[in-house]
Write a protein that holds these residues in place. Structure first.
Motif, mmCIF file in Angstrom:
data_model
loop_
_atom_site.group_PDB
_atom_site.id
_atom_site.type_symbol
_atom_site.label_atom_id
_atom_site.label_comp_id
_atom_site.label_asym_id
_atom_site.label_seq_id
_atom_site.Cartn_x
_atom_site.Cartn_y
_atom_site.Cartn_z
ATOM 1 N N UNK A 49 -5.365 -0.161 -6.081
ATOM 2 C CA UNK A 49 -6.767 0.205 -5.912
ATOM 3 C C UNK A 49 -7.386 -0.432 -4.675
ATOM 4 N N UNK A 50 -6.673 -1.367 -4.055
ATOM 5 C CA UNK A 50 -7.256 -2.079 -2.912
ATOM 6 C C UNK A 50 -6.435 -1.975 -1.636
ATOM 7 N N UNK A 51 -5.191 -1.575 -1.739
ATOM 8 C CA UNK A 51 -4.373 -1.486 -0.525
ATOM 9 C C UNK A 51 -4.554 -0.110 0.126
ATOM 10 N N UNK A 52 -4.295 0.009 1.444
ATOM 11 C CA UNK A 52 -4.410 1.294 2.143
ATOM 12 C C UNK A 52 -3.155 2.145 1.919
ATOM 13 N N UNK A 53 -3.193 2.990 0.926
ATOM 14 C CA UNK A 53 -2.028 3.801 0.561
ATOM 15 C C UNK A 53 -1.846 4.965 1.530
ATOM 16 N N UNK A 54 -0.608 5.236 1.869
ATOM 17 C CA UNK A 54 -0.323 6.318 2.812
ATOM 18 C C UNK A 54 -0.350 7.680 2.146
ATOM 19 N N UNK A 55 0.086 7.798 0.911
ATOM 20 C CA UNK A 55 0.006 9.064 0.178
ATOM 21 C C UNK A 55 -0.288 8.725 -1.274
ATOM 22 N N UNK A 56 -1.555 8.457 -1.577
ATOM 23 C CA UNK A 56 -1.935 7.863 -2.869
ATOM 24 C C UNK A 56 -1.744 8.787 -4.059
ATOM 25 N N UNK A 57 -1.360 8.178 -5.167
ATOM 26 C CA UNK A 57 -1.105 8.887 -6.418
ATOM 27 C C UNK A 57 -2.275 8.699 -7.378
ATOM 28 N N UNK A 58 -2.174 9.354 -8.515
ATOM 29 C CA UNK A 58 -3.172 9.239 -9.567
ATOM 30 C C UNK A 58 -2.545 8.612 -10.814
ATOM 31 N N UNK A 59 -3.280 7.720 -11.456
ATOM 32 C CA UNK A 59 -2.916 7.306 -12.803
ATOM 33 C C UNK A 59 -2.293 5.950 -12.952
ATOM 34 N N UNK A 60 -1.961 5.283 -11.822
ATOM 35 C CA UNK A 60 -1.303 3.979 -11.964
ATOM 36 C C UNK A 60 -2.036 2.881 -11.187
ATOM 37 N N UNK A 61 -3.356 3.007 -11.117
ATOM 38 C CA UNK A 61 -4.126 1.887 -10.593
ATOM 39 C C UNK A 61 -5.041 2.184 -9.433
ATOM 40 N N UNK A 62 -4.790 3.245 -8.678
ATOM 41 C CA UNK A 62 -5.671 3.604 -7.569
ATOM 42 C C UNK A 62 -6.705 4.600 -8.099
ATOM 43 N N UNK A 63 -7.970 4.179 -8.163
ATOM 44 C CA UNK A 63 -9.019 5.024 -8.719
ATOM 45 C C UNK A 63 -9.715 5.875 -7.660
ATOM 46 N N UNK A 64 -9.278 5.740 -6.414
ATOM 47 C CA UNK A 64 -9.854 6.554 -5.342
ATOM 48 C C UNK A 64 -9.249 7.961 -5.356
ATOM 49 N N UNK A 65 -9.709 8.775 -4.435
ATOM 50 C CA UNK A 65 -9.273 10.160 -4.361
ATOM 51 C C UNK A 65 -7.764 10.227 -4.146
ATOM 52 N N UNK A 66 -6.994 10.813 -5.060
ATOM 53 C CA UNK A 66 -5.544 10.907 -4.847
ATOM 54 C C UNK A 66 -5.190 12.025 -3.870
ATOM 55 N N UNK A 67 -4.055 11.879 -3.228
ATOM 56 C CA UNK A 67 -3.579 12.931 -2.330
ATOM 57 C C UNK A 67 -2.880 14.045 -3.094
ATOM 58 N N UNK A 68 -2.415 13.740 -4.304
ATOM 59 C CA UNK A 68 -1.727 14.759 -5.101
ATOM 60 C C UNK A 68 -1.895 14.418 -6.575
ATOM 61 N N UNK A 69 -1.657 15.412 -7.411
ATOM 62 C CA UNK A 69 -1.667 15.197 -8.856
ATOM 63 C C UNK A 69 -0.771 16.244 -9.498
ATOM 64 N N UNK A 70 0.051 15.816 -10.425
ATOM 65 C CA UNK A 70 0.992 16.691 -11.108
ATOM 66 C C UNK A 70 0.768 16.613 -12.616
ATOM 67 N N UNK A 71 1.211 17.653 -13.313
ATOM 68 C CA UNK A 71 1.185 17.630 -14.776
ATOM 69 C C UNK A 71 2.580 17.931 -15.287
ATOM 70 N N UNK A 72 3.049 17.102 -16.196
ATOM 71 C CA UNK A 72 4.379 17.274 -16.769
ATOM 72 C C UNK A 72 4.296 18.112 -18.042
ATOM 73 N N UNK A 73 5.463 18.495 -18.577
ATOM 74 C CA UNK A 73 5.486 19.338 -19.772
ATOM 75 C C UNK A 73 4.863 18.642 -20.979
ATOM 76 N N UNK A 74 4.874 17.317 -20.986
ATOM 77 C CA UNK A 74 4.264 16.601 -22.106
ATOM 78 C C UNK A 74 2.753 16.446 -21.949
ATOM 79 N N UNK A 75 2.208 17.025 -20.886
ATOM 80 C CA UNK A 75 0.771 16.984 -20.662
ATOM 81 C C UNK A 75 0.290 15.831 -19.822
ATOM 82 N N UNK A 76 1.152 14.844 -19.551
ATOM 83 C CA UNK A 76 0.732 13.678 -18.778
ATOM 84 C C UNK A 76 0.593 14.021 -17.298
ATOM 85 N N UNK A 77 -0.205 13.219 -16.597
ATOM 86 C CA UNK A 77 -0.450 13.465 -15.169
ATOM 87 C C UNK A 77 -0.206 12.216 -14.337
#
Length: 729
Positions: A70-98
């Protein structure tokens, strides 16, 4: 130009003569952004990331509370594991998780730049023009591979970025968001520049300070749109045309996009750009991949002017393609505002004959030549000649125009269909639609479903048949409404949100095929004017109709704003009649000509109805433009006075070898007790002696740039001045 990798420190340094871009693979495989800006020789970690316990910022390692995504300058940020800023991508798996977790796996560095399959992109003609870095990131838990692609150029202060997703796992993956670029700046002390507008009021500049939260522009219309341009830039405070830093992002795509700048809790700024996730998803089956379009990022340490010239030169020489990339564009006359739907073959020939006398080179027949098209309620999709208007057909008309000594051009709107058409009656399911929902109409027309191969094949063959039937030298490709009821009869329920992007892939397939089949035809893009003026279209069509608004005063802002990103050689600009058909303004022929001569000059009026005085002015405009059009279309462009700042505008063009200059000054409304003004030109060689072609006065370049020329006191509205200087020593 080179790409260096420090194996020990895991640092990537992309570098050319003016610019550096630096990233690092941190412990755990996280890829972080360290620097983008003015070139540095070597990077020795002078700006290390400071790790401190940020309280409630979550940590991947419970034993280390100083490290948080949430504080480091991510090059291609993800969603769901600690970075609450705007993610660069988001996926949904068959179990519904993202939740996903990308880590560095490997990288490849190579000379040149690969094509993006099915998408427009900047290219190289020699592998030594650029270097490319591909960083492979993996989420091993789900078998996801993400390839981040970076290309840096030798001659341009530009970097391109795109992303490819590959599903190597055993389950389907649904992509919910897939942006092409994200950059974290460790500051918020910037202004943000974007463009807004509307039909007939395109590309107004909007500059404002960054504030906390998200500032964004986007399109949900199925086209890049006149409402917002796929461009965003951060400007150093007090940056202007000629000084201070600019970081710019432009999307090579013609559909829905989003460009945003987010200022976080610690005053860092995240800029991201890509396909708009609104109403978008994409199913990735096993072994399938998804390629994002390209973002072109430009850095300038010398203000907006330098940034623009980088985009202009890169796009003109390495985005536009084909015969007309480097060829001066013809001066045309278009019959639309002259006749609208009310014409016949003799009237078109009459306008062409008058145009030939004045020096015009191309006659363009606009809407109304096909089907039963006497208004805009019918016949789109039926690309068959209307024998009531053209009894001897297109070939006869084109031959008559050629016999006069002019080339012949034709208007199409192939992406659309009228409900009152043979095509719709035969294939009502070929338009975008949603079952059990009524159609929404725009300009009484519907949008064909270009996500379908059968529809794309029909358009290719229908347009090819017309272009093969007559000597046609130019095509104006129009698109006059945006998407509603975005659905496809050919796609499964789970893939309906792929429709808008599949439409764009279908359009690009059509354009690639047609421009390849007809390389001698000059294609111009149009979308209710400048509603799809974007880098994606320029890859297929080297010029675009900048706006349906042909009023010279309105065009000052439209063309000025357009020039910030797009080359002058791409800007269609016409002289029209007065009172102007869009705003009713009456302006002199002189200023109408000077504004239109600042782009690809054309005329959109009934030449047979001009006064003899205006005909002589038009003849002079055309003969002058033929002498200077290579400078206008392919020289260096400098903005001097902004029409967004007041009552005047000014700009100048300089030839590639700096031996000639063309300058313009525009005064909108005469002022009482008008102040004397001085215009300082830009881009000249300070040691060269230039002669004013009209007055024979001579000045060195340093005097023209630093002292400037006095502007005469102007006592009438809508006035303009033009200068031409040529090297004599």
């Amino acid at each position: 130009m080179n790409i260096y990798f420090d194996e020990k420190e895991k640092i990537f340094h992309l570098q050319n003569k003016n610019m550096s871009y630096i990233m690092q693979v941190m412990e755990g495989g996280y890829l972080v952004h360290l620097y983008w800006g003015r070139k540095i020789k070597e990077y020795h970690k002078s700006n290390p990331i400071i790790f401190v316990d940020r309280g409630f910022s979550p940590n991947p390692d419970s034993n280390n509370r100083t490290f948080s995504l949430d504080t480091i300058p991510n090059e291609y940020p993800a969603y769901g594991n600690g970075d609450f800023r705007n993610p660069a991508y988001q996926l949904q798996l068959e179990n519904g998780s993202t939740v996903t977790d990308l880590r560095y796996a490997k990288h490849e560095i190579y000379d040149g730049k690969r094509k993006l399959k099915g998408l427009p992109a900047v290219y190289v003609e020699d592998k030594n023009e650029a270097k490319t870095l591909e960083i492979t990131m993996e989420d091993k838990a789900i078998g996801l591979t993400v390839i981040l692609s970076y290309t840096i150029f030798e001659k341009f202060d530009a970097l391109t970025r795109s992303v490819q997703f590959k599903n190597n796992g055993s389950e389907k993956i649904k992509i919910l968001k897939a942006l092409s670029a994200s950059v974290d700046f460790r500051s918020s002390e910037y202004d943000v520049l974007t463009f807004h507008g509307a039909h007939t009021n395109e590309r107004n500049m909007d500059r404002r300070p960054l504030v906390s939260g998200i500032q964004s522009v986007e399109s949900r219309r199925g086209a890049s749109s006149p409402q917002n341009d796929p461009f965003i830039a951060l400007l150093e405070k007090n940056a202007d045309e000629d000084c201070k830093e600019v970081y710019a992002f432009n999307f090579v795509y013609s559909g829905n996009f989003i460009a945003s700048a987010e200022v976080d809790q610690f005053k860092n700024t995240r800029v991201s750009m890509g396909i708009n996730p609104f109403d978008f998803s994409w199913i990735l089956g096993q072994k399938e991949s998804f390629q994002t379009p390209e973002v072109v990022m430009v850095y300038s340490s010398k203000g907006l002017g330098s940034m623009s010239r980088t985009y202009n030169k890169l796009y003109q020489s390495r985005l536009c393609r084909g015969k007309f990339r480097d060829t001066v564009r013809p001066i045309l006359v278009n019959n639309w505002e002259a006749t609208y739907f009310n014409f016949n073959a003799d009237k078109i020939v009459e306008i062409a004959a008058e145009g030939k006398k004045l020096g015009i080179e191309l006659m363009v027949l606009d809407d109304g030549w096909f089907g039963k098209r006497d208004d805009d309620f019918s016949s789109l999709g039926d690309w068959i000649v209307d024998k009531n208007k053209l009894p001897d057909g297109l070939k006869d008309l084109a031959n008559r125009i050629h016999d006069i000594g002019m080339n012949f051009g034709l208007w199409f709107e192939p992406e659309m269909v009228s409900e009152n058409s043979d095509l719709y009656r035969s294939h009502p399911d070929w338009c975008l639609h949603v079952p059990n929902r009524p159609h929404t109409f725009g300009r009484s027309q519907l949008v064909l479903d270009l996500s379908r191969n059968d529809v794309c094949d029909y358009i290719i063959e229908a347009v090819s048949k017309v272009l093969s039937s007559a000597p046609i030298n130019y095509v104006k490709w129009d698109m006059n409404r945006h998407m509603t009821e975005v659905g496809s009869a050919k796609l499964s329920p789970e893939r309906q949100r792929e429709t808008a992007h599949r439409y764009m892939l279908g359009l690009y397939k059509i354009l690639e095929e047609l421009t390849s089949r007809f390389p001698e035809v000059l294609f111009e893009s149009c979308s209710s004017g400048g509603g799809r003026f974007d880098a994606g279209m320029l890859y297929y069509m080297p010029q675009t109709w900048a706006s349906d608004n042909t009023d010279a005063i309105c065009r000052l802002k439209i063309q000025y704003g357009t020039s910030v990103v797009y080359p002058i050689s791409s800007i269609g600009a016409h002289v029209s009649t007065v009172p102007n058909h869009q705003v009713g303004r009456i302006t002199p022929m002189n200023i109408r000509g000077h504004v239109a001569m600042s782009g690809n000059l054309g005329y959109e009026l009934d030449l047979t109805k001009l006064s003899e005085e205006d005909k002589e002015l038009v003849k002079l405009q055309i003969s002058t433009y033929k002498e200077i059009r290579e400078i206008i279309q392919f020289g260096d462009f400098y903005r001097v006075l902004s029409p967004f700042d007041g009552n005047e505008a000014g700009w100048n063009f300089v030839s590639k070898d700096k031996s000639e200059m063309v300058g313009y000054y525009f005064n909108i409304l005469a002022q009482p007790a008008a102040a004397s003004r001085i215009l300082k030109f830009k881009g000249l060689d300070e040691n060269t002696l230039y002669e004013n072609i009209a007055t024979k006065e001579a000045f060195y370049g340093d005097e023209l740039m630093n002292v400037g020329l006095s502007i005469p006191i102007i006592r009438e509205d809508f006035s303009s001045l033009m200068w031409r200087f040529k090297k004599i020593k």
